[in-house]
Design a protein around this motif. Sequence first.
Motif, PDB file in Angstrom:
ATOM      1  N   LEU A  46     -13.295  21.822  -3.838  1.00  0.00           N
ATOM      2  CA  LEU A  46     -12.077  21.762  -5.184  1.00  0.00           C
ATOM      3  C   LEU A  46     -12.316  21.711  -6.412  1.00  0.00           C
ATOM      4  O   LEU A  46     -11.212  22.557  -7.107  1.00  0.00           O
ATOM      5  N   ILE A  47     -13.710  21.923  -7.150  1.00  0.00           N
ATOM      6  CA  ILE A  47     -14.314  21.190  -8.370  1.00  0.00           C
ATOM      7  C   ILE A  47     -14.238  22.981  -8.670  1.00  0.00           C
ATOM      8  O   ILE A  47     -13.923  23.681  -9.993  1.00  0.00           O
ATOM      9  N   GLY A  48     -14.626  23.767  -7.532  1.00  0.00           N
ATOM     10  CA  GLY A  48     -14.920  25.314  -7.523  1.00  0.00           C
ATOM     11  C   GLY A  48     -13.953  26.204  -7.648  1.00  0.00           C
ATOM     12  O   GLY A  48     -14.110  27.687  -8.570  1.00  0.00           O
ATOM     13  N   LEU A  49     -12.534  25.871  -7.280  1.00  0.00           N
ATOM     14  CA  LEU A  49     -11.678  27.176  -7.030  1.00  0.00           C
ATOM     15  C   LEU A  49     -11.967  27.324  -8.616  1.00  0.00           C
ATOM     16  O   LEU A  49     -11.660  29.033  -8.492  1.00  0.00           O
ATOM     17  N   PRO A  50     -11.708  27.287  -9.210  1.00  0.00           N
ATOM     18  CA  PRO A  50     -11.069  27.858 -10.498  1.00  0.00           C
ATOM     19  C   PRO A  50     -12.140  29.121 -11.235  1.00  0.00           C
ATOM     20  O   PRO A  50     -11.743  30.174 -10.939  1.00  0.00           O
ATOM     21  N   ILE A  51     -13.397  27.843 -10.990  1.00  0.00           N
ATOM     22  CA  ILE A  51     -14.203  29.123 -10.929  1.00  0.00           C
ATOM     23  C   ILE A  51     -14.674  30.131 -10.152  1.00  0.00           C
ATOM     24  O   ILE A  51     -14.361  31.747 -10.768  1.00  0.00           O
ATOM     25  N   MET A  52     -14.184  30.269  -8.717  1.00  0.00           N
ATOM     26  CA  MET A  52     -14.101  31.189  -8.198  1.00  0.00           C
ATOM     27  C   MET A  52     -12.819  31.926  -7.852  1.00  0.00           C
ATOM     28  O   MET A  52     -13.388  33.293  -7.631  1.00  0.00           O
TER      29      MET A  52
ATOM     30  N   GLY B 222     -11.597  32.267 -11.071  1.00  0.00           N
ATOM     31  CA  GLY B 222     -12.324  33.718 -11.866  1.00  0.00           C
ATOM     32  C   GLY B 222     -13.299  34.722 -11.519  1.00  0.00           C
ATOM     33  O   GLY B 222     -12.597  36.278 -12.121  1.00  0.00           O
ATOM     34  N   ALA B 223     -13.768  33.877 -11.302  1.00  0.00           N
ATOM     35  CA  ALA B 223     -14.999  35.193 -11.223  1.00  0.00           C
ATOM     36  C   ALA B 223     -14.317  36.624  -9.786  1.00  0.00           C
ATOM     37  O   ALA B 223     -14.913  37.662 -10.179  1.00  0.00           O
ATOM     38  N   ALA B 224     -13.460  36.024  -8.864  1.00  0.00           N
ATOM     39  CA  ALA B 224     -12.939  36.978  -7.750  1.00  0.00           C
ATOM     40  C   ALA B 224     -12.094  37.916  -8.864  1.00  0.00           C
ATOM     41  O   ALA B 224     -11.467  39.215  -8.401  1.00  0.00           O
ATOM     42  N   LEU B 225     -10.788  37.513 -10.179  1.00  0.00           N
ATOM     43  CA  LEU B 225     -10.192  38.578 -10.781  1.00  0.00           C
ATOM     44  C   LEU B 225     -10.689  39.088 -11.784  1.00  0.00           C
ATOM     45  O   LEU B 225     -10.455  40.323 -12.181  1.00  0.00           O
ATOM     46  N   LEU B 226     -12.347  38.728 -12.441  1.00  0.00           N
ATOM     47  CA  LEU B 226     -13.330  39.785 -12.621  1.00  0.00           C
ATOM     48  C   LEU B 226     -13.724  40.709 -11.494  1.00  0.00           C
ATOM     49  O   LEU B 226     -13.690  42.004 -12.281  1.00  0.00           O
TER      50      LEU B 226
ATOM     51  N   PRO C 162     -11.389  47.634  -9.186  1.00  0.00           N
ATOM     52  CA  PRO C 162     -10.088  47.661  -8.159  1.00  0.00           C
ATOM     53  C   PRO C 162     -10.157  48.197  -6.643  1.00  0.00           C
ATOM     54  O   PRO C 162      -9.332  47.021  -6.152  1.00  0.00           O
ATOM     55  N   LYS C 163     -10.806  48.226  -6.309  1.00  0.00           N
ATOM     56  CA  LYS C 163     -11.356  49.077  -5.185  1.00  0.00           C
ATOM     57  C   LYS C 163     -11.386  48.539  -3.757  1.00  0.00           C
ATOM     58  O   LYS C 163     -12.166  48.898  -2.878  1.00  0.00           O
ATOM     59  N   GLY C 164     -12.510  48.051  -5.306  1.00  0.00           N
ATOM     60  CA  GLY C 164     -14.151  47.155  -4.233  1.00  0.00           C
ATOM     61  C   GLY C 164     -13.230  45.355  -3.487  1.00  0.00           C
ATOM     62  O   GLY C 164     -12.131  45.332  -4.301  1.00  0.00           O
ATOM     63  N   PRO C 165     -14.156  45.206  -2.379  1.00  0.00           N
ATOM     64  CA  PRO C 165     -13.438  44.320  -1.949  1.00  0.00           C
ATOM     65  C   PRO C 165     -14.396  43.074  -3.356  1.00  0.00           C
ATOM     66  O   PRO C 165     -15.559  43.342  -3.987  1.00  0.00           O
ATOM     67  N   VAL C 166     -13.776  41.632  -3.769  1.00  0.00           N
ATOM     68  CA  VAL C 166     -14.638  40.484  -3.775  1.00  0.00           C
ATOM     69  C   VAL C 166     -15.649  40.533  -3.516  1.00  0.00           C
ATOM     70  O   VAL C 166     -16.418  39.903  -4.253  1.00  0.00           O
ATOM     71  N   LEU C 167     -15.601  39.750  -2.298  1.00  0.00           N
ATOM     72  CA  LEU C 167     -16.362  39.531  -1.696  1.00  0.00           C
ATOM     73  C   LEU C 167     -17.681  40.730  -0.628  1.00  0.00           C
ATOM     74  O   LEU C 167     -17.122  41.389   0.485  1.00  0.00           O
ATOM     75  N   PHE C 168     -18.936  40.025  -0.803  1.00  0.00           N
ATOM     76  CA  PHE C 168     -20.467  40.981  -0.103  1.00  0.00           C
ATOM     77  C   PHE C 168     -20.015  39.812   1.304  1.00  0.00           C
ATOM     78  O   PHE C 168     -20.622  38.860   1.450  1.00  0.00           O
ATOM     79  N   ARG C 169     -20.502  40.142   2.822  1.00  0.00           N
ATOM     80  CA  ARG C 169     -20.691  39.590   3.407  1.00  0.00           C
ATOM     81  C   ARG C 169     -21.320  40.731   4.227  1.00  0.00           C
ATOM     82  O   ARG C 169     -21.677  42.158   4.395  1.00  0.00           O
ATOM     83  N   GLN C 170     -22.443  39.778   4.807  1.00  0.00           N
ATOM     84  CA  GLN C 170     -23.657  40.205   5.408  1.00  0.00           C
ATOM     85  C   GLN C 170     -23.893  39.586   6.553  1.00  0.00           C
ATOM     86  O   GLN C 170     -23.874  38.204   7.064  1.00  0.00           O
TER      87      GLN C 170
ATOM     88  N   PRO D 259     -19.030  30.766  -3.286  1.00  0.00           N
ATOM     89  CA  PRO D 259     -18.796  31.435  -1.891  1.00  0.00           C
ATOM     90  C   PRO D 259     -19.430  30.843  -0.598  1.00  0.00           C
ATOM     91  O   PRO D 259     -19.119  30.557   0.742  1.00  0.00           O
ATOM     92  N   GLN D 260     -21.202  30.811  -0.330  1.00  0.00           N
ATOM     93  CA  GLN D 260     -21.532  29.987   0.596  1.00  0.00           C
ATOM     94  C   GLN D 260     -21.457  28.684   0.394  1.00  0.00           C
ATOM     95  O   GLN D 260     -21.462  27.698   1.919  1.00  0.00           O
ATOM     96  N   PHE D 261     -19.811  27.857  -0.349  1.00  0.00           N
ATOM     97  CA  PHE D 261     -19.770  26.782   0.078  1.00  0.00           C
ATOM     98  C   PHE D 261     -19.083  26.457   1.291  1.00  0.00           C
ATOM     99  O   PHE D 261     -19.255  25.590   2.071  1.00  0.00           O
ATOM    100  N   PHE D 262     -18.445  27.621   1.606  1.00  0.00           N
ATOM    101  CA  PHE D 262     -17.814  27.571   3.042  1.00  0.00           C
ATOM    102  C   PHE D 262     -18.421  27.878   4.078  1.00  0.00           C
ATOM    103  O   PHE D 262     -18.410  27.699   5.419  1.00  0.00           O
ATOM    104  N   ASN D 263     -19.900  28.821   4.140  1.00  0.00           N
ATOM    105  CA  ASN D 263     -21.144  28.739   5.325  1.00  0.00           C
ATOM    106  C   ASN D 263     -20.762  27.181   5.739  1.00  0.00           C
ATOM    107  O   ASN D 263     -21.638  26.698   6.547  1.00  0.00           O
TER     108      ASN D 263
END
Length: 202
Positions: A19-25, A27-31, A37-45, A97-101
Amino acid sequence: MYVKVKRWIDCLMALLLILIGLPIMAGAALLIKIEDPKGPVLFRQRRPGKDAKIFTIYKFRTMVIQTDDEMGNTLSDCARMTKVGSFLRKMSIDELPQFFNVLKGDMSFIGPRPLLEEYLPYYTEEQQKRHNVRPGISGWAQVNGRNTITWEEKFQFDLWYVAHISLKTDLYIVYRTLYNVLRRKGINNSQDSTMPAFGSVE
């Protein structure tokens, strides 16, 4: 007893920090999207978690998708790193994003960092014990050098943590993690953006 309570602490902290980090996340996704623009926002492994069970780890993407140059040579991590990605790594924002993990139960806030799935066949029986606990966003090895220490040292730190897991240890690691992030210590070694490959996969 603490191991059982730790899961509840992880869940509550993950919800709060998401909840606290949503604005930062956001902003990071937007940057990331503005820069590429063509690449994904998240890296998954795929990574091994508790009891070596495989899960998908989430990070903000910090590199370009391209892996080879025009001559067909493999690009190094440093060559693939984007300007936004370099900033995200320096500030450890790529890890958010690992907060979701953590919320899902794949990870804990504190524990041995989950390594690559392909390393699993090369662990010794003793090194496999790092999977006796949930992997963490930060851990004892990270606050004692992160990418600047050897693999042998990294495993020694991980196994020490597994044997000494406690609230006191976790709180100390949290303190050291925040201290290192603010001072930007141990994020990269002198040449590479990530650790060299482990064991026989080099």
